[in-house]
Design an enzyme around this catalytic site. Structure first.
Site, short mmCIF file in Angstrom:
data_model
loop_
_atom_site.label_atom_id
_atom_site.label_comp_id
_atom_site.label_asym_id
_atom_site.label_seq_id
_atom_site.Cartn_x
_atom_site.Cartn_y
_atom_site.Cartn_z
N ASN A 217 0.87 -1.18 0.00
CA ASN A 217 0.00 0.00 0.00
C ASN A 217 0.89 1.22 0.00
OD1 ASN A 217 -2.18 -1.66 0.31
ND2 ASN A 217 -2.44 -1.27 2.49
N ASP A 285 -3.41 -6.09 2.72
CA ASP A 285 -4.45 -7.03 3.14
C ASP A 285 -4.15 -8.46 2.68
OD1 ASP A 285 -6.15 -5.28 4.51
OD2 ASP A 285 -6.81 -4.42 2.60
N LYS A 295 13.42 -14.81 -10.09
CA LYS A 295 12.71 -13.71 -10.76
C LYS A 295 11.82 -14.26 -11.89
CE LYS A 295 13.41 -9.48 -13.29
NZ LYS A 295 14.31 -8.69 -14.11
N PRO A 312 -2.74 -11.60 8.23
CA PRO A 312 -3.42 -11.43 9.53
C PRO A 312 -3.81 -9.96 9.69
CG PRO A 312 -1.03 -11.67 9.81
CD PRO A 312 -1.32 -11.95 8.38
N ASP A 313 -4.96 -9.72 10.31
CA ASP A 313 -5.33 -8.34 10.63
C ASP A 313 -4.77 -8.04 12.01
OD1 ASP A 313 -6.65 -5.97 11.47
OD2 ASP A 313 -8.12 -6.28 9.88
N ILE A 314 -3.70 -7.26 12.03
CA ILE A 314 -2.96 -7.03 13.27
C ILE A 314 -3.82 -6.25 14.27
CG2 ILE A 314 -0.82 -6.08 14.23
CD1 ILE A 314 0.29 -6.30 11.28
N PHE A 332 -6.30 3.13 12.45
CA PHE A 332 -6.40 4.18 11.44
C PHE A 332 -7.31 3.69 10.32
CE2 PHE A 332 -3.60 7.93 11.73
CZ PHE A 332 -3.22 7.75 13.04
N LYS A 346 -15.71 0.34 11.24
CA LYS A 346 -14.40 -0.30 11.41
C LYS A 346 -14.04 -0.40 12.90
CE LYS A 346 -11.63 0.23 8.09
NZ LYS A 346 -10.81 0.84 7.07
N LYS A 350 -13.25 -4.12 14.30
CA LYS A 350 -11.88 -4.49 14.67
C LYS A 350 -11.64 -4.48 16.18
CE LYS A 350 -9.78 -3.47 10.32
NZ LYS A 350 -8.47 -3.64 9.70
O1 C5P Z 1 -9.23 -2.52 7.07
P1 C5P Z 1 -8.26 -1.41 6.89
O2 C5P Z 1 -6.99 -1.82 6.25
O3 C5P Z 1 -8.84 -0.17 6.24
O4 C5P Z 1 -7.93 -0.95 8.39
C1 C5P Z 1 -6.98 0.00 8.68
C2 C5P Z 1 -6.47 -0.20 10.10
O5 C5P Z 1 -6.23 -1.57 10.34
C3 C5P Z 1 -5.15 0.48 10.33
O6 C5P Z 1 -5.11 0.85 11.68
C4 C5P Z 1 -4.16 -0.60 9.98
O7 C5P Z 1 -2.92 -0.39 10.64
C5 C5P Z 1 -4.87 -1.83 10.50
N1 C5P Z 1 -4.55 -3.07 9.79
C6 C5P Z 1 -3.82 -4.06 10.42
N2 C5P Z 1 -3.58 -5.24 9.78
C7 C5P Z 1 -4.06 -5.46 8.53
C8 C5P Z 1 -4.80 -4.46 7.89
C9 C5P Z 1 -5.03 -3.28 8.51
O8 C5P Z 1 -3.38 -3.84 11.55
N3 C5P Z 1 -3.80 -6.62 7.95
#
Ligand code: C5P
Length: 406
Positions: A217, A285, A295, A312-314, A332, A346, A350
């Site tokens: 990103n 994501d 390569k 993983p969604d941290i 964020f 969100k 989350k």
């Molecule tokens: O779902 P989205 O990416 O818009 O969410 C943004 C928030 O989630 C931010 O705080 C980002 O640091 C966190 N995030 C995360 N792990 C991910 C995706 C997003 O911690 N895999």
């Protein structure tokens, strides 16, 4: 016992271990001792063999009112205290002057004399006041060593620009004793977040496709770094977990560098527990499932097949932790429409306490720029802030964090 800086109260009656390295600026260390003693600081002086070429052990011990330590293999000292205990008994270690050689040995973890052994064994806060010729300071090797030491949380005072004993002019002159003492004093002063631990994620993650390509990103890391700096300024002990960025790391903050989301997740787990966690990173994501070992070549047989899997969604992982969850979890949200609405959902999805949402539509210029326009969503509602610099956003957010945690 080593006290974290947050648990120390003020400068008076603290123990500061002063390492005097070998440089012409060593004469200024005598003035530092005098000024610190005026503030009722106990000085434990350690003189390197090069330092002893510039100042005498007699003048150092007379001013410090304490024995000067010089040898790694000093039997009396080992019988009484030992060099490891010596470093660990200090509230802070100040190295002045910190020569290029001393910094290089610190950066590579050497322990070949008393000073470097103490520095390797200590868990006290370390402050360096570098002093060297301008070309030595600007040499890529020294730049690398300074970057390494900073990333490990070592603080720096100076060097300043100025005339040098060698006749040259430029950065490399040791900071003045008054500046060094003020910086040390500052480190012991209490801010509203003193004693609190903060974790901040920042920057993008890079998810490899093959050894030369990745997906990511867009993120400069500017906002996350500013938040880490602002929390530190209020006295917090800060760990910054950063993806690949070009912005300078904040002073006095421990920086853990990562590439991928999974590495960021591991680094976040290792940095916990924390009182507050701010997830400002733009985590990818998805990652590539079938990462190519070599390569990918243009073969003329069609496009490469890239398969994705979810990262993983941290934020959600930490937000939903059953035990050891930080008291305040802040996420964020980079949005392009219905900023407040998307941020509010969100926040619930989350499991975080606050969401800092920003409008990243291309016309705002926020992505990669120095300004931000944010909307803070909490359980109490929505607060839209005026457009301001990312530093101001960080300072304002850190103030709110301090209020929340007090
Ligand atoms: O779902 P989205 O990416 O818009 O969410 C943004 C928030 O989630 C931010 O705080 C980002 O640091 C966190 N995030 C995360 N792990 C991910 C995706 C997003 O911690 N895999």
């Amino acid at each position: 016992m080593c006290l974290p800086m947050g648990e120390t109260r003020m400068l008076a009656s603290r123990r500061i271990l002063l390492v005097i390295g070998g440089g012409i600026a060593a004469y200024k260390s005598l003035e530092i001792i005098r000024r610190l003693r005026e503030r009722s600081v106990e000085i434990i002086p350690v003189l390197t063999s090069a330092g002893a070429e510039f100042v005498t052990p007699l003048s150092v011990s007379a001013l410090a009112g304490n024995q000067v330590h010089r040898d790694l293999f000093d039997l009396t000292m080992e019988a009484e205290m030992g060099h490891i205990a010596l470093g660990r008994s200090a509230d802070l270690i100040l190295v002045a002057p910190a020569t290029a050689n001393l910094m290089a040995r610190m950066a590579t973890g050497q322990a070949d004399d008393l000073a470097t052994t103490i520095l390797l064994a200590t868990c006290a806060k370390v402050v360096l006041a570098p002093a060297m010729n301008v070309r030595m300071w600007e040499n890529p090797a020294t730049r690398r060593n300074v970057a390494t030491l900073k990333s490990e949380g070592i603080a720096f005072v100076g060097p300043n620009d100025g005339d040098m004993a060698c006749g040259e002019f430029g950065p490399g002159r040791m900071a003045e004793p008054a500046e060094i003492v003020a910086a040390v004093e500052n480190m012991f002063s209490r801010g509203p977040l003193t004693g609190k631990k903060a974790l901040v994620t920042s920057g993008p993650t890079h998810e490899p496709i093959d050894p030369v390509r990745y997906i990511a990103n867009r993120s400069s890391g500017m906002q996350g770094n500013a938040i880490a700096r602002a929390l530190k300024a209020l006295g917090a002990e800060v760990v910054l977990v950063s993806g690949p960025v070009d912005v300078a790391s904040p002073e006095g903050v421990r920086v853990v560098r990562v590439q991928t989301a999974r590495e960021m997740m591991d680094a976040v787990h290792s940095a916990l527990p924390a009182d507050v966690a701010v997830f400002a990173a733009a985590v990818a994501d998805w990652r590539v499932k079938n990462v190519y070992g070599g390569k990918i070549k243009k073969t003329g047989k069609g496009l490469p097949k890239i398969e994705f899997e979810e990262n993983p969604d941290i934020l959600a992982t930490v937000g939903r932790m059953k035990s050891g969850r930080p008291e305040l979890v802040i996420g964020f949200a980079a949005e392009t429409d219905d900023i407040a609405g998307n941020a509010a959902s969100k926040r619930l999805r989350k499991g975080c306490d606050w969401v800092v949402a920003n409008d990243v539509s291309p016309e705002t210029g926020i992505m990669g720029g120095t300004e931000n326009a944010v909307t803070l969503v909490t359980e109490n509602g929505v607060d839209t802030w005026d457009r301001m610099s990312k530093n101001e956003v960080a300072v304002r957010l850190a103030d709110l964090v301090a209020r929340e945690l007090s």
